[in-house]
Design an enzyme around this catalytic site. Structure first.
Site, PDB file in Angstrom:
ATOM      1  N   ARG A 199       0.761  -1.339  -0.073  1.00 38.97           N
ATOM      2  CA  ARG A 199      -0.018  -0.149  -0.127  1.00 38.97           C
ATOM      3  C   ARG A 199       1.035   1.305   0.118  1.00 38.97           C
ATOM      4  NH1 ARG A 199      -4.155  -0.156   4.576  1.00 38.97           N
ATOM      5  NH2 ARG A 199      -5.755   0.188   3.261  1.00 38.97           N
ATOM      6  N   GLU A 221      -2.330  12.560  15.419  1.00 38.51           N
ATOM      7  CA  GLU A 221      -3.216  13.650  15.884  1.00 38.51           C
ATOM      8  C   GLU A 221      -2.785  14.037  17.232  1.00 38.51           C
ATOM      9  OE1 GLU A 221      -4.699  10.591  15.019  1.00 38.51           O
ATOM     10  OE2 GLU A 221      -4.224  11.271  12.805  1.00 38.51           O
TER      11      GLU A 221
HETATM   12  N1  LIG Z   1      -4.057   9.042  12.196  1.00 40.36           N
HETATM   13  C1  LIG Z   1      -3.647   8.005  12.948  1.00 40.36           C
HETATM   14  N2  LIG Z   1      -3.131   7.015  12.350  1.00 40.36           N
HETATM   15  C2  LIG Z   1      -2.793   5.791  12.964  1.00 40.36           C
HETATM   16  N3  LIG Z   1      -2.564   4.449  12.504  1.00 40.36           N
HETATM   17  C3  LIG Z   1      -2.386   3.964  13.456  1.00 40.36           C
HETATM   18  I1  LIG Z   1      -1.909   1.876  13.436  1.00 40.36           I
HETATM   19  N4  LIG Z   1      -2.788   4.427  14.546  1.00 40.36           N
HETATM   20  C4  LIG Z   1      -3.109   5.624  14.419  1.00 40.36           C
HETATM   21  C5  LIG Z   1      -3.622   6.814  15.014  1.00 40.36           C
HETATM   22  O1  LIG Z   1      -3.773   6.757  16.085  1.00 40.36           O
HETATM   23  N5  LIG Z   1      -3.865   8.103  14.261  1.00 40.36           N
END
Ligand SMILES: Nc1nc2[nH]c(I)nc2c(=O)[nH]1
Length: 266
Positions: free
Chosen positions: A87, A188
């Site tokens: 991906r 985030e």
């Molecule tokens: N944006 C975001 N992407 C993620 N991918 C994974 I695995 N955990 C997270 C997460 O907490 N936030």
């Protein structure tokens, strides 16, 4: 950054894969995200495994744990599946066409359905690491689209009610949720997770929504399944780490593999 017309490039990739596998077409495609890798071995028998970089338009993912191969498998039912083990994420900076390339290639190969899996953060306290969640809708917070031009694709029922019903026949306890894609690669802030929650997101990640949009443009039925690997920032007791993500995925692997194999069998 690919410059060739994305649809022509997808046709080239499809021709390459069909020739290498000695088949005319596939029936279904699967993208195996963080924590889902183990499912591949339960999905029938490998017909051919190709290094992503050998297939037109694909690159081996630069992200640890995201593989770098494309495999055509013959399922017990006799159907053929393309496992997209490479991906491309928007945050890799290869452009949005590269993110959609695997989906478009699958459509050009004749796939009628696409299963998108991913790892994500949860804004639902009851959905801790290891929880598998069916996607019922999404929030595309990337500010972009894989589609260029006046092609107003409808996204009602983007996540196939029919395929979700099949998944619930396999596991009636699977919860359903809304997934929000952030551009990443940073996680985030707690305030952004609260915002996502207020906007209706149960899950936050960095993939999937753009792939779903490209799939719907191509007329593919989509089933999205997330694996919660962490509580999203602000909900998590400690700072997030990629190692935690990979660990949660590894632990949930066998259960997810069985779920996915049982859904594909239906
Ligand atoms: N944006 C975001 N992407 C993620 N991918 C994974 I695995 N955990 C997270 C997460 O907490 N936030």
């Amino acid at each position: 950054m690919t410059t060739q017309d994305p649809y022509t490039l997808a046709s080239s990739a499809a021709e390459y894969i069909a020739a290498a596998a000695g088949i005319e077409a596939i029936d279904i495609a699967l993208v195996l995200g963080s924590g889902w890798k183990g499912a591949e071995d339960l999905l029938g028998d490998a017909v051919v495994t190709l290094p992503a970089e050998d297939v037109p338009g694909f690159t081996a993912s630069a992200v640890v744990g995201h593989g770098g191969t494309l495999t055509v498998r013959k399922l017990a039912s006799g159907a053929h599946a393309l496992i997209l083990g490479a991906r491309t994420h928007l945050y890799e900076g290869l452009g949005v066409a590269a993110v959609a390339h695997g989906v478009r290639t699958s459509a050009k190969l004749g796939a009628k359905a696409l299963i998108l899996t991913n790892g994500c953060g949860s804004t639902v306290p009851e959905w801790g690491p290891g929880t598998a969640v069916l996607l019922k809708d999404h929030l595309n917070l990337t500010g972009t689209s894989p589609i260029v031009g006046a092609n107003f694709v409808d996204l009602t029922d983007a996540y196939s009610p029919r395929l979700r019903e099949i998944a619930h026949r396999v596991d009636p306890n699977l919860p359903e949720g809304v997934y929000a894609q952030f551009p990443g690669p940073h996680y985030e802030t707690p305030a952004e997770v609260k915002m996502a929650r207020l906007l209706g997101a149960d899950l936050v990640g960095m993939s999937t929504t753009l792939e779903t949009i490209a799939a719907r443009e191509a007329g593919l039925e989509v089933l999205g399944i997330s694996l919660v690997t962490n509580q999203a920032a602000g909900f998590a007791p400690a700072p997030l780490s990629h190692e935690e993500v990979l660990q949660a995925g590894a632990e949930a692997g066998p259960r997810l593999a069985t779920l996915l194999a049982d859904i594909v069998k239906e």
